[in-house]
Enzyme design. Structure first.
Site, PDB file in Angstrom:
ATOM      1  CG  ASN A   8      -1.904   1.100   1.279  1.00 27.46           C
ATOM      2  OD1 ASN A   8      -1.816   2.054   0.523  1.00 27.46           O
ATOM      3  ND2 ASN A   8      -2.861   0.998   2.180  1.00 27.46           N
ATOM      4  CE  LYS A  15      -0.995   2.696   6.567  1.00 36.45           C
ATOM      5  NZ  LYS A  15      -2.453   2.871   6.762  1.00 36.45           N
ATOM      6  CG  HIS A 205     -12.065   4.830   5.216  1.00 36.86           C
ATOM      7  ND1 HIS A 205     -11.397   3.636   5.227  1.00 36.86           N
ATOM      8  CD2 HIS A 205     -11.111   5.789   5.273  1.00 36.86           C
ATOM      9  CE1 HIS A 205     -10.093   3.863   5.287  1.00 36.86           C
ATOM     10  NE2 HIS A 205      -9.897   5.177   5.323  1.00 36.86           N
ATOM     11  CB  SER A 208      -5.412  11.094   7.195  1.00 34.32           C
ATOM     12  OG  SER A 208      -4.834  12.234   6.618  1.00 34.32           O
ATOM     13  NE  ARG A 238      -7.094  14.023   1.123  1.00 35.63           N
ATOM     14  CZ  ARG A 238      -7.209  12.724   0.917  1.00 35.63           C
ATOM     15  NH1 ARG A 238      -7.978  12.274  -0.060  1.00 35.63           N
ATOM     16  NH2 ARG A 238      -6.572  11.865   1.671  1.00 35.63           N
ATOM     17  CG  ASP A 281      -3.740  13.735  15.439  1.00 34.85           C
ATOM     18  OD1 ASP A 281      -4.843  13.338  15.856  1.00 34.85           O
ATOM     19  OD2 ASP A 281      -2.698  13.063  15.546  1.00 34.85           O
ATOM     20  N   GLY A 330     -12.683   6.532  12.911  1.00 31.90           N
ATOM     21  CA  GLY A 330     -13.894   5.733  13.085  1.00 31.90           C
ATOM     22  C   GLY A 330     -13.726   4.598  14.074  1.00 31.90           C
ATOM     23  CD  GLU A 331     -10.217   0.745  12.417  1.00 30.44           C
ATOM     24  OE1 GLU A 331      -9.265   0.393  13.144  1.00 30.44           O
ATOM     25  OE2 GLU A 331     -10.173   0.668  11.170  1.00 30.44           O
ATOM     26  CG  ASN A 332      -8.398   3.832  16.990  1.00 28.12           C
ATOM     27  OD1 ASN A 332      -8.396   2.747  17.553  1.00 28.12           O
ATOM     28  ND2 ASN A 332      -7.791   4.033  15.823  1.00 28.12           N
ATOM     29  CD  GLU A 381      -7.314   0.853   2.971  1.00 24.66           C
ATOM     30  OE1 GLU A 381      -7.840   1.618   2.147  1.00 24.66           O
ATOM     31  OE2 GLU A 381      -6.427   1.218   3.766  1.00 24.66           O
TER      32      GLU A 381
END
Length: 405
Positions: A8, A15, A205, A208, A238, A281, A330-332, A381
């Site tokens: 990725n 990654k 999703h 960032s 963005r 962040d 979304g997860e944290n 992913e």
């Protein structure tokens, strides 16, 4: 058992995961941060071990670094053990509707659409070339983020511009993050013990980069990102949706030196960073929100935009069986999920405050009487890329073994 490498490539990081397939066992996960060319930070995570960090000053490509680490920790003894390599590609345009094996002719087509994702596709292509040079005989598979959104109906992917712009220039909504949306949709079906083809999902999703998709019967029917990954939700740096005439106005008044500077500001200096004037962040912004009005405003705008799209997709789908939160935020970020969920109560979507704070992923934090499940599912992913790569090479090998009549 086959070892499949997932790559990725980003603009400043890469990654890599190595999987044993079809067991889907992750043998190693590597992150290469090459923003500083003189001091590359590389981390490797092995099963049941703590993260190990390495610094390299020698001039090695990211894939070289990854292969060096895999050998160092005896995950592989030689590169030929790798049966296939899957590469994440952000934009496939209308040329690529599914994951496909990489050939010289395909590479020419791929490089012709770099403009669709100028921050990402060139980096993706560089990752492919690097892997091809290092493992020339290994099958390489391209997995496109846009592929999942190729089934959007025309009323959802077309812009209200003269049709000649679509016919001649292919200006339309392509979406992004499709690999992530597809993965968490499949995981949601497993968690709910339902067939994906019977579900209506809204997948969020949030990281960032951020996007939302409406998924019906396993297919994406609308998504928030548009022609490029710049539009839709407010993101880390963005801008998301902006009236084009506002940009023309700013250009006329010399707010930007030229169109290149305009695009740089929209991509790198806008979004959460631009509004908060503090950070890109979300964790830092939320910490500052109690004392910094601009930070508090950034959070409110981010939540509002998410809910705008959820509302639109709730109508698009005629309701939903579940909302799925994924990505770094979304997860944290339980606080962000709570702010979003509070605004969904008018739809009959209700949540459990304590369950929302769970660390035991994946989980459902909706109440028993909620009209939709509220799922938190970690995206992967790289696993999705490995699945596609493994399935393609396996199908190819089976076809070669079929008798010819």
């Amino acid at each position: 058992m086959k070892k499949v490498l997932s790559i990725n490539s980003g603009s400043s990081s890469l990654k890599i995961s190595l999987f044993s397939m079809p067991q889907e066992e992750r043998l190693a996960k590597i992150m290469v941060d090459y923003a500083d060319e003189n001091n590359q930070l590389v981390t490797i995570k092995l099963p049941d071990q703590a993260l190990i960090a390495h610094h390299y000053t020698e001039k090695l490509t990211p894939v070289e670094l990854a292969l060096k680490l895999l050998k160092k920790y005896k995950i592989i003894t030689q590169a030929t053990e790798i049966a296939a390599i899957g590469h994440r590609i952000v934009a496939g345009g209308e040329l690529f509707h599914c994951s496909t094996e990489i050939t010289p002719a395909m590479m020419i087509k791929l490089e012709s659409i770099n403009e669709l994702a100028p921050l990402h596709n060139p980096a993706n292509v560089a990752g492919i070339r690097d892997a091809q040079n290092l493992l020339p005989g290994c099958p390489q598979i391209a997995v496109f983020d846009t592929a999942f959104h190729t089934d959007l109906p025309p009323e959802n992917f077309l812009y209200a511009l003269p049709m000649e712009y679509y016919r001649k220039y292919k200006v339309r909504k392509y979406g992004a993050h499709g690999t992530s949306h597809r993965f968490v949709a499949q995981q949601a079906a497993k968690l709910l013990q339902r067939s994906l083809t019977d579900l209506k999902l809204i997948t969020l999703h949030l990281g960032s980069g951020a996007s939302i998709s409406a998924i019906k019967n396993g297919k994406s029917c609308d998504t928030s990102m548009g022609f490029s990954p710049l539009t839709g939700l407010m993101m880390s740096t963005r801008c998301g949706d902006v009236d084009p005439s506002a940009l023309v106005y700013l250009l006329k008044h010399h707010a930007f030196a030229d169109m290149d500077e305009c695009m740089k500001i929209l991509n790198q200096r806008s979004g959460l960073l631009g509004v908060s004037e503090a950070s890109r962040d979300m964790r830092e912004i939320e910490r500052e929100a109690e004392i910094n009005p601009q930070a508090a405003l950034a959070v409110k705008m981010f939540v509002k935009k998410i809910c705008d799209y959820i509302g639109a997709y709730w109508l698009e789908l005629g309701g939903a069986d579940a909302l799925v939160f994924t990505g770094g935020i979304g997860e944290n970020d339980s606080h962000l999920r709570e702010l979003v969920s509070q605004r969904l109560e008018c739809l009959g979507i209700n949540f459990q405050v304590k369950q929302n704070q769970s660390r035991n992923l994946p989980f459902d934090f909706a109440t028993a009487n909620s009209r939709a499940h509220l799922l938190v599912i970690p995206t992967d992913e790289e696993l999705m890329i490995a699945r596609d790569a493994y399935n393609l090479i396996t199908a190819e090998q089976l076809s070669e073994q079929m008798p010819v009549h």
